[in-house]
Design an enzyme around this catalytic site. Structure first.
Site, PDB file in Angstrom:
ATOM      1  CE  LYS A  22      -4.488  -1.668   1.171  1.00  0.00           C
ATOM      2  NZ  LYS A  22      -5.587  -1.830   2.103  1.00  0.00           N
ATOM      3  NE  ARG A  59      -7.744  -8.025  -0.140  1.00  0.00           N
ATOM      4  CZ  ARG A  59      -7.277  -7.191  -1.061  1.00  0.00           C
ATOM      5  NH1 ARG A  59      -6.289  -6.363  -0.770  1.00  0.00           N
ATOM      6  NH2 ARG A  59      -7.797  -7.177  -2.272  1.00  0.00           N
TER       7      ARG A  59
HETATM    8  N1  HH2 Z   1      -7.648  -3.385   0.423  1.00  0.00           N
HETATM    9  C1  HH2 Z   1      -7.935  -3.382  -0.885  1.00  0.00           C
HETATM   10  C2  HH2 Z   1      -8.976  -4.154  -1.362  1.00  0.00           C
HETATM   11  N2  HH2 Z   1      -9.712  -4.932  -0.545  1.00  0.00           N
HETATM   12  N3  HH2 Z   1     -10.152  -5.763   1.616  1.00  0.00           N
HETATM   13  C3  HH2 Z   1      -9.889  -5.790   2.920  1.00  0.00           C
HETATM   14  N4  HH2 Z   1     -10.606  -6.577   3.752  1.00  0.00           N
HETATM   15  N5  HH2 Z   1      -8.890  -5.021   3.455  1.00  0.00           N
HETATM   16  C4  HH2 Z   1      -8.115  -4.197   2.688  1.00  0.00           C
HETATM   17  O1  HH2 Z   1      -7.236  -3.506   3.249  1.00  0.00           O
HETATM   18  C5  HH2 Z   1      -8.373  -4.156   1.278  1.00  0.00           C
HETATM   19  C6  HH2 Z   1      -9.431  -4.961   0.774  1.00  0.00           C
HETATM   20  C7  HH2 Z   1      -7.106  -2.522  -1.825  1.00  0.00           C
HETATM   21  O2  HH2 Z   1      -7.711  -2.260  -2.980  1.00  0.00           O
HETATM   22  P1  HH2 Z   1      -7.338  -2.636  -4.509  1.00  0.00           P
HETATM   23  O3  HH2 Z   1      -7.191  -1.359  -5.235  1.00  0.00           O
HETATM   24  O4  HH2 Z   1      -8.361  -3.554  -5.035  1.00  0.00           O
HETATM   25  O5  HH2 Z   1      -5.925  -3.275  -4.512  1.00  0.00           O
HETATM   26  P2  HH2 Z   1      -5.447  -4.713  -4.159  1.00  0.00           P
HETATM   27  O6  HH2 Z   1      -6.632  -5.610  -4.278  1.00  0.00           O
HETATM   28  O7  HH2 Z   1      -4.355  -5.011  -5.167  1.00  0.00           O
HETATM   29  O8  HH2 Z   1      -4.910  -4.676  -2.764  1.00  0.00           O
END
Ligand code: HH2
Length: 278
Positions: free
Chosen positions: A223, A258
């Site tokens: 992140k 995650r």
């Molecule tokens: N962060 C992202 C997506 N889903 N779900 C949970 N539970 N916690 C998180 O911190 C979280 C999440 C980040 O978003 P995205 O832009 O989809 O990137 P990536 O999926 O590659 O992490």
């Protein structure tokens, strides 16, 4: 012993678990587009399981700051065929969605966990999930992805996020969703400044107490906050910080991390576990 009731599975959370990220989006912040084809996605899912992923999290909408809106139909086109093909993967399948319509279409195919960055705020989502056996991750965010990083504002971020998650947990229980199916997540980077994110990481134990001991899932992998701390603009170059962040989260009580980099994270957690039980 904490056991998560997770669709077809029962997950023992006495050791930290790794959730591998499988993005079916052309625009996700760190690996968007890499696994957009279904065959590559299937292969990547199997690779992550071979590397030690305990759960696979499938997403069809990028929720990074300023991400363009995706229609529910587009999201379904991206994730449903993959869900069908992954039914025999051997680990729980998680679906990263905030839309009731997508959840409703996916549940009959087979989803073990709904990972909702909106904590079931979409109308009818809570009632829909009450009638299923899927686990649910309730995540906090302030605002919406298109605007959430403009001016995040809290008096006390740990207290406010904890109070919000406690309210969502209570609503789920009132709506007939057993505690054994719930996870909470502070939502790193979702309407938070670097300082807010660091305070939340430090305050994870307090947060877990505020939400009544519901197990914690955290997503810190690659992140922006890690890029800011390490002065590294390229998300895939943030491996060291991502592994350190996962370890730090687990040391402070996280049950599930995650991540994009399953193998490196698994190794770090295995070492942590070995030292802990020595
Ligand atoms: N962060 C992202 C997506 N889903 N779900 C949970 N539970 N916690 C998180 O911190 C979280 C999440 C980040 O978003 P995205 O832009 O989809 O990137 P990536 O999926 O590659 O992490």
């Amino acid at each position: 012993m904490t056991i998560l009731h997770c669709g077809r599975f029962r997950l023992d959370l006495s050791r930290p678990l790794v959730m591998g990220i499988l993005n079916m989006t052309p625009d996700s912040f760190s690996d968007g587009g890499r696994h957009a084809g279904i065959e590559q996605a299937l292969q990547h899912a199997r690779e992550m399981v071979a590397e030690g992923a305990d759960i696979i999290d499938i997403g069809g909408e990028s929720t990074r700051p300023n991400a363009p809106l995706v229609s529910p139909e587009q999201e379904m086109e991206r994730v449903l065929p993959l869900l069908e093909r992954l039914q025999d993967l051997g680990v729980p399948l998680s679906l990263d969605t905030r839309r009731r319509a997508v959840m409703a279409a996916a549940l009959p195919i087979g989803v073990d966990l709904i990972n909702d960055v909106s904590a079931l705020e979409d109308e009818g989502a809570l009632a829909l999930l009450a009638g299923s056996t899927a686990a649910i991750c309730l995540m906090h965010k302030q605002g919406n992805p298109d605007t959430m990083q403009l001016r995040p504002d809290y008096r006390n971020v740990v207290d406010e996020v904890g109070a919000y998650l406690a309210r969502r947990v209570a609503l789920c229980e009132e709506g007939g969703i057993a505690r054994a199916r719930l996870l909470i997540d502070p939502g790193f980077g979702f309407g938070k400044t670097l300082e807010h994110n660091l305070q939340l990481l430090r305050g994870l134990p307090e947060l877990a107490r505020a939400a009544g001991g519901i197990p914690l899932l955290v997503g810190l992998s690659r992140k922006t906050m890690l890029g800011a701390v390490c002065d590294e603009d390229v998300p895939s170059e943030r491996l060291g910080a991502s592994v350190a962040a996962a370890l730090e989260a687990v040391r402070r009580g996280a049950h599930i991390v995650r991540v994009h980099d399953v193998k490196a994270t698994r190794q770090a957690l295995q070492l942590w576990n070995a030292v802990k039980s020595a």
